[in-house]
Write a protein that holds these residues in place. Sequence first.
Motif, mmCIF file in Angstrom:
data_model
loop_
_atom_site.group_PDB
_atom_site.id
_atom_site.type_symbol
_atom_site.label_atom_id
_atom_site.label_comp_id
_atom_site.label_asym_id
_atom_site.label_seq_id
_atom_site.Cartn_x
_atom_site.Cartn_y
_atom_site.Cartn_z
ATOM 1 N N LEU A 106 -9.357 4.425 -3.012
ATOM 2 C CA LEU A 106 -8.786 4.011 -2.027
ATOM 3 C C LEU A 106 -8.719 5.110 -0.804
ATOM 4 C CD1 LEU A 106 -7.076 1.318 -1.853
ATOM 5 C CD2 LEU A 106 -4.908 2.487 -2.073
ATOM 6 N N GLN A 107 -8.367 6.319 -1.289
ATOM 7 C CA GLN A 107 -8.171 7.422 -0.234
ATOM 8 C C GLN A 107 -9.455 7.962 0.133
ATOM 9 O OE1 GLN A 107 -3.974 7.521 0.252
ATOM 10 N NE2 GLN A 107 -3.934 8.994 -1.259
ATOM 11 N N ARG A 108 -10.704 7.654 -0.331
ATOM 12 C CA ARG A 108 -11.640 8.598 -0.245
ATOM 13 C C ARG A 108 -12.160 8.379 1.317
ATOM 14 N NH1 ARG A 108 -17.435 7.161 -2.950
ATOM 15 N NH2 ARG A 108 -18.422 7.717 -0.981
ATOM 16 N N PRO A 109 -12.354 7.293 1.971
ATOM 17 C CA PRO A 109 -12.436 7.408 3.384
ATOM 18 C C PRO A 109 -11.907 8.233 4.097
ATOM 19 C CG PRO A 109 -12.298 5.042 2.509
ATOM 20 C CD PRO A 109 -11.601 5.759 1.305
ATOM 21 N N PHE A 110 -10.686 8.599 3.702
ATOM 22 C CA PHE A 110 -9.776 9.435 4.652
ATOM 23 C C PHE A 110 -10.023 11.109 4.340
ATOM 24 C CE2 PHE A 110 -7.361 5.613 3.839
ATOM 25 C CZ PHE A 110 -7.595 5.280 5.371
ATOM 26 N N MET A 111 -10.883 11.458 3.101
ATOM 27 C CA MET A 111 -11.151 12.706 2.965
ATOM 28 C C MET A 111 -11.667 13.407 3.973
ATOM 29 S SD MET A 111 -10.325 13.887 -0.199
ATOM 30 C CE MET A 111 -11.515 15.018 -0.860
ATOM 31 N N SER A 112 -12.569 12.669 4.978
ATOM 32 C CA SER A 112 -13.006 13.439 6.016
ATOM 33 C C SER A 112 -12.142 13.680 7.349
ATOM 34 C CB SER A 112 -14.341 12.661 6.605
ATOM 35 O OG SER A 112 -13.941 11.521 6.840
ATOM 36 N N LYS A 113 -11.060 13.206 7.320
ATOM 37 C CA LYS A 113 -10.067 13.406 7.793
ATOM 38 C C LYS A 113 -9.289 14.568 7.819
ATOM 39 C CE LYS A 113 -8.622 8.693 9.942
ATOM 40 N NZ LYS A 113 -7.457 8.097 10.770
ATOM 41 N N GLN A 114 -9.134 14.762 6.420
ATOM 42 C CA GLN A 114 -8.107 15.995 6.190
ATOM 43 C C GLN A 114 -9.186 17.172 5.711
ATOM 44 O OE1 GLN A 114 -5.553 15.770 2.634
ATOM 45 N NE2 GLN A 114 -5.939 17.987 2.182
ATOM 46 N N ARG A 125 0.880 -1.259 0.006
ATOM 47 C CA ARG A 125 0.022 0.139 0.096
ATOM 48 C C ARG A 125 0.917 1.186 -0.200
ATOM 49 N NH1 ARG A 125 -2.944 4.280 0.463
ATOM 50 N NH2 ARG A 125 -4.829 4.480 1.746
ATOM 51 N N ASP A 126 0.764 1.954 -1.182
ATOM 52 C CA ASP A 126 1.626 3.127 -1.425
ATOM 53 C C ASP A 126 0.956 4.323 -0.593
ATOM 54 O OD1 ASP A 126 3.327 5.436 -2.059
ATOM 55 O OD2 ASP A 126 3.272 4.808 -4.030
ATOM 56 N N ILE A 127 1.392 4.803 0.511
ATOM 57 C CA ILE A 127 0.943 6.127 1.050
ATOM 58 C C ILE A 127 1.731 7.132 0.351
ATOM 59 C CG2 ILE A 127 0.690 7.346 3.220
ATOM 60 C CD1 ILE A 127 0.441 4.513 4.625
ATOM 61 N N ASP A 128 1.086 8.213 -0.299
ATOM 62 C CA ASP A 128 1.900 9.283 -0.920
ATOM 63 C C ASP A 128 1.680 10.717 -0.353
ATOM 64 O OD1 ASP A 128 -0.495 9.636 -2.039
ATOM 65 O OD2 ASP A 128 0.522 11.025 -3.460
ATOM 66 N N ILE A 129 1.873 10.588 1.107
ATOM 67 C CA ILE A 129 1.379 11.619 1.937
ATOM 68 C C ILE A 129 2.492 13.079 1.578
ATOM 69 C CG2 ILE A 129 0.427 10.869 4.230
ATOM 70 C CD1 ILE A 129 3.859 12.107 3.891
ATOM 71 N N ALA A 130 1.923 14.244 1.722
ATOM 72 C CA ALA A 130 3.199 15.274 1.550
ATOM 73 C C ALA A 130 3.066 15.965 2.942
ATOM 74 C CB ALA A 130 2.846 16.166 0.319
ATOM 75 N N VAL A 131 4.162 16.394 3.699
ATOM 76 C CA VAL A 131 4.244 17.119 4.846
ATOM 77 C C VAL A 131 5.091 18.297 4.532
ATOM 78 C CG1 VAL A 131 3.516 15.146 6.139
ATOM 79 C CG2 VAL A 131 6.326 15.526 5.752
ATOM 80 N N ILE A 186 -3.153 13.985 2.583
ATOM 81 C CA ILE A 186 -3.126 12.633 2.447
ATOM 82 C C ILE A 186 -2.677 11.980 1.007
ATOM 83 C CG2 ILE A 186 -4.895 12.082 4.021
ATOM 84 C CD1 ILE A 186 -7.239 11.866 1.835
ATOM 85 N N SER A 187 -2.494 13.027 -0.012
ATOM 86 C CA SER A 187 -1.919 12.568 -1.326
ATOM 87 C C SER A 187 -0.984 13.760 -1.792
ATOM 88 C CB SER A 187 -3.040 12.363 -2.004
ATOM 89 O OG SER A 187 -2.538 12.044 -3.523
ATOM 90 N N GLY A 188 0.110 13.570 -2.259
ATOM 91 C CA GLY A 188 0.943 14.496 -2.828
ATOM 92 C C GLY A 188 0.957 14.508 -4.354
ATOM 93 N N GLU A 189 0.557 13.311 -4.828
ATOM 94 C CA GLU A 189 0.526 13.140 -6.188
ATOM 95 C C GLU A 189 -0.229 12.117 -6.687
ATOM 96 O OE1 GLU A 189 4.873 12.511 -7.236
ATOM 97 O OE2 GLU A 189 4.824 10.616 -6.353
ATOM 98 N N HIS A 190 -0.845 11.263 -6.050
ATOM 99 C CA HIS A 190 -1.453 10.179 -6.572
ATOM 100 C C HIS A 190 -3.087 10.390 -6.486
ATOM 101 C CE1 HIS A 190 1.822 6.973 -5.511
ATOM 102 N NE2 HIS A 190 2.165 7.612 -6.391
ATOM 103 N N GLY A 191 -3.348 11.132 -6.134
ATOM 104 C CA GLY A 191 -5.004 11.604 -5.897
ATOM 105 C C GLY A 191 -5.651 10.729 -4.802
ATOM 106 N N ILE A 192 -6.944 11.098 -4.888
ATOM 107 C CA ILE A 192 -7.932 10.283 -4.090
ATOM 108 C C ILE A 192 -8.593 9.115 -4.308
ATOM 109 C CG2 ILE A 192 -9.885 10.707 -2.660
ATOM 110 C CD1 ILE A 192 -7.473 12.506 -1.693
ATOM 111 N N GLY A 193 -9.057 9.149 -5.747
ATOM 112 C CA GLY A 193 -9.728 8.022 -6.266
ATOM 113 C C GLY A 193 -10.460 7.090 -5.349
#
Lengths: 473, 473
Positions: free
Chosen positions: B436-444, B351-357, B427-434
């Motif tokens: 897989l990451q949609r459930p985390f949108m409400s965290k951000q 699982r590739d987490i592409d966060i940006a900080v 939660i994403s620097g370059e891969h987007g939400i699509g």
Amino acid sequence: MITTTNNAVNLPEIVVATLRTICGDRYVITDTDILYGYGKDETLDLHFPFDILVKPGTAEEIAGILQLCNEHRIPVTPRGGGSGVTGGALPVERGIVLSLERLNKIVGINTVDHCVTVESGVVTADLCAAVQEAGLCFPVPPSSAAYSFVGGNVAENAGSISSCKYGTTRQYVLNLQVVLPTGEIIWTGANVMKNSTGFNLTQLFTGSEGVLGIITQVVYRLIPAPKHQLSLLAGFEKLEDACAAIVAIKQSGILPAAVELICRNAMEVAAAFLAEPLPLVTDQINAHVLLNLEERSENRLMEAMEEAGAILEKYTGENILTATTTKEKEQLWKLRFNIGAALTSGAKKYRDIDIAVPLSVLYPYIRQVEAICAAHGVTVACFGHALDGNLHTMLQFNAQADAAEEKRVAQVVAEIYDFALANGGVISGEHGIGLLQRPFMSKQFPAAQLALMKDIKTLFDPNGILNPGKVVL
Amino acid sequence: MITTTNNAVNLPEIVVATLRTICGDRYVITDTDILYGYGKDETLDLHFPFDILVKPGTAEEIAGILQLCNEHRIPVTPRGGGSGVTGGALPVERGIVLSLERLNKIVGINTVDHCVTVESGVVTADLCAAVQEAGLCFPVPPSSAAYSFVGGNVAENAGSISSCKYGTTRQYVLNLQVVLPTGEIIWTGANVMKNSTGFNLTQLFTGSEGVLGIITQVVYRLIPAPKHQLSLLAGFEKLEDACAAIVAIKQSGILPAAVELICRNAMEVAAAFLAEPLPLVTDQINAHVLLNLEERSENRLMEAMEEAGAILEKYTGENILTATTTKEKEQLWKLRFNIGAALTSGAKKYRDIDIAVPLSVLYPYIRQVEAICAAHGVTVACFGHALDGNLHTMLQFNAQADAAEEKRVAQVVAEIYDFALANGGVISGEHGIGLLQRPFMSKQFPAAQLALMKDIKTLFDPNGILNPGKVVL
């Protein structure tokens, strides 16, 4: 001149009382003398009276104001430094002018992450000075930096003389705090260099001219301050050669921090105004090209200077002047920076057309402008950010123009826009649409795009209270 | 693995017949073997069956398809090269997969205006090769350039190894041709370098992951091709020193065209996979920093190399390796480019987490990730675009993971996101939400921002037919 003189307060008493509760008595102003100055910006000589001036101190106060105005359907016109030239800050439907001047704090500069957080009422030059002191640089201040506000720069997606190297305001906006017309306060993005999460609200608000929300804080990305600068001035016998030199500079990849073209008509008006000897102002010279070079080392600067010099020499036999000290640079740039003042001297005013065209269209565009203006007997001065294809095309006319002259100028504007649009251009490269250019939106955009923009406006501002009469509605 | 096996065509016959009329029989495909390949992308091992694959050849055909699907409320999932890793191209609600592969023409390269117009189904590498031949450069191809499509790059706002110098895809998009869900075909911008006219629809569609419209043509701004390149590799005993060196490089203003960090955990997995001697892979070395330098002259390149070398030497006593030939560069980058393959070898997946900080958070972020993964017994490899604060945090687990392992990985993902978000990351620097990451949108995003995004989606796509289940809805 569009104006009305009735300046009585036309708002319900409960609204005025609530505004006083939100902002404090001191910041709810009805003094007509003070209000007069807030009824105009730098757009021609337009003035609009309105009801009340408010100067909130926080985003929360702004949220309260917008909720109140939504409830009572009162127009709210947000105002930054008042430096706009397309009427974006003019209260055309009366109501409230909301000045951001008290939101003037630089919240923080981060020297590791290279970003700055500022309130939107900070004067651009103050921002530039503060980040410079931290060894950083906001590289695209507009010419109005001495009095424009950061929030206004973002709202208009302001350009800069240095945009050809560094881009426009848009490229530096990481994140915005915005109060929505409904009173919600949101942050649009995040203070990171890469971000692919959700729709890009940051870029939607940037350049939206205060019709979608009121920007209260801005996070700008910064760059390390470039340490070495110089200016070059070249004179050309033929405009065509000046334009060819500019194209060659673009091809070279040198990336100067300014590539300004000054056409004969602009040279003449500024030289007459200044009435002093000026560098490379002679009868044979019909165009100036001014370059700023900015590099991070002396070696790079020298290399860029030699390359740029060699390119310019291919297109002109005249001397090429170099300036390294502040005083020398002022001398080279003096003519360029006095064109605006020259155009308004002697009871004149001007209409600034800031079209942007593809670089390949630059030369034919100028020739067409000259032909159109000659045909209608209108004086024009063409100059500006040539490498970006973004030329100020200033139409000069009498401050007290009669209807016939106004009509002639309007006809010239329309013909210039027609040519620019037919050749891939846009009606504004950096000034925005505001009030003045709204009638031309339907020339640039087909109905489907305009409808989409109007729908977006309605989505954000269902009651149409925010900056009404601007951009699309 | 989320999948369903029912692959019967569930569309009304009239719809299928109309699709055949619009695209031609040949391009309306129901063969289940062919469809299988279009039901997955590069996202884990996810696969979704769907009803019909269409391969339209023009924007007009796409407009017809969308009108039809709107009328019948049929989900349409647009698909580029299928290189996405967040499931943006997965047909999670069956219906139609619309492949852009036949929109594969490079429409034109303009060597004066420095821009290229391409159809969205052009392979990124083909675009790069074509503009290179014209002396120009699209400087931010993603790692998937060999098979990703231009339209997908724009839809995801793809990043590149070279983004730290040149920015992301977004910075190069001048104009887009988009088919709206309702079937309207619009151009969003103009082919000019400066544009302050109306709301920025171009940037709204860029990064919108195919949920607001289908991109059919892209106009990219290009730059003159940089002519001189080299790579540097430095090994560090301490991760902390590697991170400090990266911060120092940012401060210097050198602007390398890549600044990649490879942490010990990623080095180990790739070195074991390659099973050969590799540069600077020793027991003492716990982090690699890889730089690409790209300049327009040999002098500039040498100056940048000396400066970068001097900075790296301050933070490490190990040798610093330089590569100038293609072969030498391949050797320096070999470990970096084999991490992904290493992670999937031996019946594993990741699982590739592409966060940006923010860059200031880079070092504590990595330490926190290590602690979280150690606590849950999950193998992790951290590497990537360090100067941008955009790290690939790859969690490795068994291809046939049991529920307990899946749950453990999910817990690690959640904890990593919590830390990144609490420290200013995304939660994403370059891969987007699509998907897989949609459930985390409400965290951000707080509710107000999410609501605004959902409202924008509904405005553009009132019946929710376009790429359903992605990003926000």
